[in-house]
Motif scaffolding. Structure first.
Motif, short mmCIF file in Angstrom:
data_model
loop_
_atom_site.label_atom_id
_atom_site.label_comp_id
_atom_site.label_asym_id
_atom_site.label_seq_id
_atom_site.Cartn_x
_atom_site.Cartn_y
_atom_site.Cartn_z
N UNK A 85 -31.54 -4.65 -48.35
CA UNK A 85 -31.95 -6.16 -47.96
C UNK A 85 -33.33 -6.27 -48.74
N UNK A 86 -34.18 -5.47 -48.27
CA UNK A 86 -35.28 -5.74 -48.97
C UNK A 86 -35.60 -5.58 -50.68
N UNK A 129 -42.79 3.13 -51.12
CA UNK A 129 -42.65 2.96 -49.60
C UNK A 129 -42.60 4.26 -48.96
N UNK A 130 -43.79 5.10 -48.81
CA UNK A 130 -43.74 6.43 -48.45
C UNK A 130 -43.21 6.70 -46.96
N UNK A 131 -43.32 5.51 -46.23
CA UNK A 131 -42.79 5.75 -44.65
C UNK A 131 -41.35 5.84 -44.64
N UNK A 132 -40.57 4.67 -45.42
CA UNK A 132 -39.24 4.74 -45.34
C UNK A 132 -38.73 6.02 -46.18
N UNK A 156 -41.14 -1.91 -58.40
CA UNK A 156 -40.45 -2.06 -56.93
C UNK A 156 -41.35 -2.62 -55.95
N UNK A 157 -40.58 -3.53 -55.20
CA UNK A 157 -41.57 -4.24 -54.22
C UNK A 157 -41.96 -3.31 -52.90
N UNK A 158 -42.87 -3.82 -52.12
CA UNK A 158 -42.98 -2.82 -51.09
C UNK A 158 -42.43 -3.67 -49.80
N UNK A 159 -41.65 -2.68 -48.94
CA UNK A 159 -40.85 -2.96 -47.68
C UNK A 159 -42.00 -3.74 -46.61
N UNK A 160 -41.39 -4.83 -46.40
CA UNK A 160 -42.20 -5.41 -45.13
C UNK A 160 -41.41 -5.77 -44.07
N UNK A 161 -40.74 -4.30 -43.75
CA UNK A 161 -39.80 -4.21 -42.80
C UNK A 161 -40.23 -4.58 -41.36
N UNK A 162 -39.42 -5.00 -40.30
CA UNK A 162 -39.88 -5.68 -39.22
C UNK A 162 -40.17 -4.45 -38.21
#
Lengths: 102, 438
Positions: free
Chosen positions: B315-316, B332-335, B403-409
């Motif tokens: 999605x992102x 995006x190290x966390x994801x 690549x962009x950074x995920x701005x996940x909820x």
């Protein structure tokens, strides 16, 4: 005059099941495929009704009602899916499903 | 209060709530209340349904995973919450069913709701996946009902609580029913629809289908069919073992050749269906029920987690293939970490749930004397590390593309943490699962 026994009902049920099974395997038109699954599901009802009569208990008939309910809900969901598919692709042919081969 | 009534009532009320945030809160409250009722010893509470400590643990796990799934959902997934609550209600009933009759009816309930679930369609590809699943499911229902008809013809009662037959006819009937169920469990040669469906429907739906529905069906089938499997001779057991071997080998080998991540995960799901069949073949061992329960618990956490991370990535960042994954680790190290841990768990790396699950299931196989089966399963497990590690290699060791950074909820992240917690908890603390059977 030949008397109709349990075996005749069971043979009829098995024949219908086989017709449904062959239909699911061979048909290319999705609507026809859909009818074939209906024959497949409903063939079992004949067997249940006949067995219930033969053994003289109502479990089989009760289960036939469950099967009718199951088949009906499958019709509802399946036809809905077919309509969605038709709206997206204008086509109800199985061969049109080629977006993911291999 | 009855668990089934709670979830079913919640599902019936949920379409009335239009606000998504409120709806999510409502669904979570329903799940929480069900969890509380479960801890107080509530079950389905109908005739022909019975709770045991074996299913109670898994019911709790299903509730937790459903909560994590709901936390992930978006605004447009309005209907998914209702269907998820329905699936949870039907799953509870399926898990607790004690007779063949209640088993088949609840099984059909689960499968019809999963057709409704996949009919939430956004593009033609998803429609294709949904239709494939529908016809596979309808055929499976037909086969199961036909087997049930044969079972009744041979004079058996499908309200009997312990499934035991001594005549050939009844045995054939039960085998036909098993074939129908294996259709749903994606066992070879009925696996072809699954690879397409799991990869084509939306990843959230794929998570529900391949994680919740599959494990619930596997566990309930094992529970119902255990007395029958236990009295089988050598030949049918070898047949089951052969099916397990072919399914896992095929799944793993085909997964190696895929470019799309969703398809790799779909084939890995087929391979795991093969592992789940090991306890079926090893029913002679006393460890078989524990083995299956462990695989189911581990698998439901890790499989739903990987599909849900993939949904966020798609999605992102529009990530679909392996090449798209390059450089995810830097940006995006966390994801990337969440994805990697769950993939390692699927591969069976120690200290994660997937490892102990496989170890217990394989031990059950050895205990039942199925040495060749377990040898092949071990080789398969090694083979599967190949493609899981290949994904991880793309995440961390390839040159980053822009690549962009995920701005996940925040809620999605919370859901992921719940699933991660499950994977790690059951990887470290095995006593919970061993305890339920002793």
């Amino acid at each position: 005059m030949m008397e109709i026994t349990l075996n005749h009902y069971l043979i009829l049920s098995t024949l219908l099941f086989a017709i449904g099974l062959i239909g699911v395997m061979r048909r290319k038109n999705l609507l026809m495929l859909f009818f074939a699954t209906e024959i497949l599901l409903n063939s079992v009802n004949i067997a249940f009704a006949a067995i219930s009569h033969y053994y003289g208990d109502l479990t089989g008939q009760m289960f036939a009602f469950f099967v009718i309910a199951i088949a009906a809900s499958e019709v509802a969901v399946g036809l809905g899916l077919l309509i969605i598919w038709f709206k997206r692709t204008n086509n109800i042919d199985l061969d049109a499903m080629t977006s993911m081969r291999g | 209060m009855s668990l089934f009534a709670l979830l079913f009532g919640g599902a019936l009320v949920s379409p009335l709530i239009k606000n998504m945030a409120l709806l999510k809160l409502f669904a979570l409250l329903i799940l929480l209340w069900s969890g509380y009722a479960l801890s107080q010893g509530a079950g389905v509470g109908l005739v022909f349904f019975e709770q045991s400590s074996y299913v109670r643990l898994f019911e709790a796990v299903v509730l937790i995973v459903s909560a994590a799934l709901i936390l992930h959902l978006d605004k447009e997934d309005h209907g998914t919450i209702t269907q998820l609550l329905f699936i949870a209600a039907a799953s509870m009933a399926l898990l607790e069913s004690t007779t063949l009759l209640s088993f088949v009816i609840t099984f059909e309930a689960v499968s019809i709701i999963s057709f409704v679930l996949v009919s939430n369609i956004k593009d033609a590809t998803q429609a294709e996946g949904a239709i494939k699943m529908f016809f596979a499911g309808a055929l499976a229902s037909g086969i199961i009902l036909f087997g049930l008809g044969l079972f009744a013809v041979s004079g058996h009662d499908f309200n009997a609580s312990a499934l035991s037959v001594d005549d050939t006819f009844g045995m054939i009937a039960l085998f036909i029913i098993l074939i129908g169920i294996f259709y749903k469990l994606t066992i070879f040669p009925m696996h072809t629809w699954a690879a397409d469906t799991y990869a084509q429907v939306s990843h959230t739906n794929a998570a529900i289908l391949s994680a919740i529905v599959k494990t619930v069906v596997a566990l309930a089938t094992f529970k119902i069919f255990m007395p029958f499997l236990a009295q089988l001779g050598e030949m049918p057991i070898y047949l089951l073992a052969a099916l397990a071997v072919i399914t896992m080998t095929l799944g793993n080998i085909l997964a190696l050749y895929q470019k799309s991540i969703a398809r790799i995960l779909a084939y890995s799901s087929i391979a795991h269906a093969g592992y789940m069949l090991i306890p079926f073949a090893a029913v002679a061992s006393t460890y078989a029920p524990t083995g299956l329960l462990y695989i189911a618990v581990a698998y439901i956490f890790m499989q739903s987690a990987v599909f849900l991370v993939l949904e966020i990535l798609r999605k992102e960042l529009e990530i679909k293939t392996l090449d798209d994954l390059k450089g995810l680790g830097q940006k995006n190290p966390l994801y990337a970490l969440l994805f990697t841990v769950q993939l390692f768990s699927l591969a069976g790396i120690p200290l994660l749930a997937g490892f102990i699950a496989k170890a217990v299931a394989f031990y059950a196989g050895v205990d039942a004397g199925l040495w060749p089966l377990i040898m092949i399963a071990l080789l398969n497990s090694a083979l599967s590390v190949g493609y899981y590690a290949w994904i991880v290699k793309h995440i961390y060791f390839d040159e980053a593309q822009t690549k962009g950074v995920i701005t996940g909820r925040f809620t999605a992240l919370l859901g992921q943490l719940i699933l991660l917690g499950g994977t790690i908890y059951f990887g470290v603390i095995a006593a919970d699962i061993f305890g339920v059977l002793s």
